[in-house]
Design an enzyme around this catalytic site. Sequence first.
Site, PDB file in Angstrom:
ATOM      1  N   MET A 167      16.669   8.320  25.683  1.00 18.58           N
ATOM      2  CA  MET A 167      15.659   9.320  25.381  1.00 18.58           C
ATOM      3  C   MET A 167      14.815   8.973  24.163  1.00 18.58           C
ATOM      4  O   MET A 167      13.838   9.661  23.866  1.00 18.58           O
ATOM      5  CB  MET A 167      16.313  10.687  25.213  1.00 18.58           C
ATOM      6  CG  MET A 167      16.928  11.235  26.496  1.00 18.58           C
ATOM      7  SD  MET A 167      15.748  11.422  27.878  1.00 18.58           S
ATOM      8  CE  MET A 167      16.017   9.893  28.810  1.00 18.58           C
ATOM      9  N   SER A 211      21.623  23.800  16.130  1.00 17.98           N
ATOM     10  CA  SER A 211      22.811  23.909  15.288  1.00 17.98           C
ATOM     11  C   SER A 211      22.571  24.919  14.170  1.00 17.98           C
ATOM     12  O   SER A 211      21.422  25.211  13.819  1.00 17.98           O
ATOM     13  CB  SER A 211      23.128  22.534  14.691  1.00 17.98           C
ATOM     14  OG  SER A 211      24.016  22.629  13.595  1.00 17.98           O
ATOM     15  N   TYR A 222      19.766  15.231   9.327  1.00 18.15           N
ATOM     16  CA  TYR A 222      20.237  16.052  10.437  1.00 18.15           C
ATOM     17  C   TYR A 222      19.585  17.434  10.392  1.00 18.15           C
ATOM     18  O   TYR A 222      19.070  17.931  11.403  1.00 18.15           O
ATOM     19  CB  TYR A 222      21.757  16.177  10.359  1.00 18.15           C
ATOM     20  CG  TYR A 222      22.406  16.902  11.509  1.00 18.15           C
ATOM     21  CD1 TYR A 222      22.693  16.241  12.699  1.00 18.15           C
ATOM     22  CD2 TYR A 222      22.757  18.254  11.404  1.00 18.15           C
ATOM     23  CE1 TYR A 222      23.299  16.906  13.755  1.00 18.15           C
ATOM     24  CE2 TYR A 222      23.369  18.919  12.445  1.00 18.15           C
ATOM     25  CZ  TYR A 222      23.641  18.240  13.622  1.00 18.15           C
ATOM     26  OH  TYR A 222      24.239  18.900  14.664  1.00 18.15           O
ATOM     27  N   ALA A 255      16.830  18.167   8.958  1.00 19.52           N
ATOM     28  CA  ALA A 255      15.401  18.013   9.202  1.00 19.52           C
ATOM     29  C   ALA A 255      15.092  18.095  10.692  1.00 19.52           C
ATOM     30  O   ALA A 255      14.152  18.782  11.111  1.00 19.52           O
ATOM     31  CB  ALA A 255      14.915  16.676   8.637  1.00 19.52           C
ATOM     32  N   LYS A 279      16.936  19.474  13.093  1.00 20.70           N
ATOM     33  CA  LYS A 279      17.293  20.777  13.655  1.00 20.70           C
ATOM     34  C   LYS A 279      16.332  21.877  13.194  1.00 20.70           C
ATOM     35  O   LYS A 279      15.963  22.756  13.981  1.00 20.70           O
ATOM     36  CB  LYS A 279      18.732  21.135  13.286  1.00 20.70           C
ATOM     37  CG  LYS A 279      19.772  20.164  13.832  1.00 20.70           C
ATOM     38  CD  LYS A 279      19.696  20.025  15.344  1.00 20.70           C
ATOM     39  CE  LYS A 279      20.803  19.134  15.886  1.00 20.70           C
ATOM     40  NZ  LYS A 279      20.706  18.939  17.349  1.00 20.70           N
ATOM     41  N   ILE A 284      32.034  23.037  17.565  1.00 16.93           N
ATOM     42  CA  ILE A 284      32.460  23.078  18.970  1.00 16.93           C
ATOM     43  C   ILE A 284      33.553  22.035  19.165  1.00 16.93           C
ATOM     44  O   ILE A 284      33.460  20.914  18.656  1.00 16.93           O
ATOM     45  CB  ILE A 284      31.278  22.793  19.923  1.00 16.93           C
ATOM     46  CG1 ILE A 284      30.059  23.656  19.530  1.00 16.93           C
ATOM     47  CG2 ILE A 284      31.687  23.035  21.365  1.00 16.93           C
ATOM     48  CD1 ILE A 284      30.325  25.145  19.515  1.00 16.93           C
TER      49      ILE A 284
END
Length: 253
Positions: free
Chosen positions: A44, A132, A145, A147, A149, A180
């Site tokens: 992706m 998140s 991370y 940034a 989200k 999770i």
Amino acid sequence: MAYQYARLGAKILITARRENRLKEVVAKAKSLGAQEAHYVAGDMGKAEDCERTIQAAREKFGRLDYLVLNHMGSNFKSLQDKFHEGKSWDQDPNMDFFVDFLNINLVSYVRLASLALPLLKESSGRIVAVSSGFGKIPWPNLSYYCASKFALDGFFSSLRVELMKAGQDVSVTLAVLGYIGTPNVVHSLQNTPEMLDIVAPVNQTAMAIIRGGATRAREVYYPFSIWPLTKFGTLMPQMFDYLTSKIDLVPES
């Protein structure tokens, strides 16, 4: 989520980089009751693979009712290793990694949604973007991370309003997740077993996300304990900054 959709009798198409794993998931999805199950092996982070994925959905199904965005990765290193390095941005201002990370974990989400929108408009479909709690609250040593989200929240929340303004019946659901119980998370918490008490089961999380998309929810918080945490960070930002500077937790990879 693919297995839960399969149990509901859906036609599904999944994509990831590992073709052997995709074949296994497709086979299991069919055994669980999926009307059809297909895959596209792709990265992706590459625009052409995003395009092939949406084109495959168009060719296989002739329509698209749900676009669920839930991939994550890096071409530079294992995210599990990166998360556990615990370095602040000033200690490791790696711009090459940052650009690559945003390309895979933000830009490709936007690209896939943009490619899918014509099909989703025809079917009055749904976009589900998995994010998140770190997309609602800042966290030390996870600036790259957070940034991605925070940006997912900004883009898809704005897209939701734009579609409403244009009178387009396409819903946008943002799934805001806490810890999770994926294999990586359970493994990373082996030395802190008390943390396992706050880990949410994978199957229940999948169903919460699916239910949110089906009901056209604006946001889904799971487990629910992540909701008051994000609101606390909004209402008392200075105190939250102080508290988070004293602790060190990492998300799943």
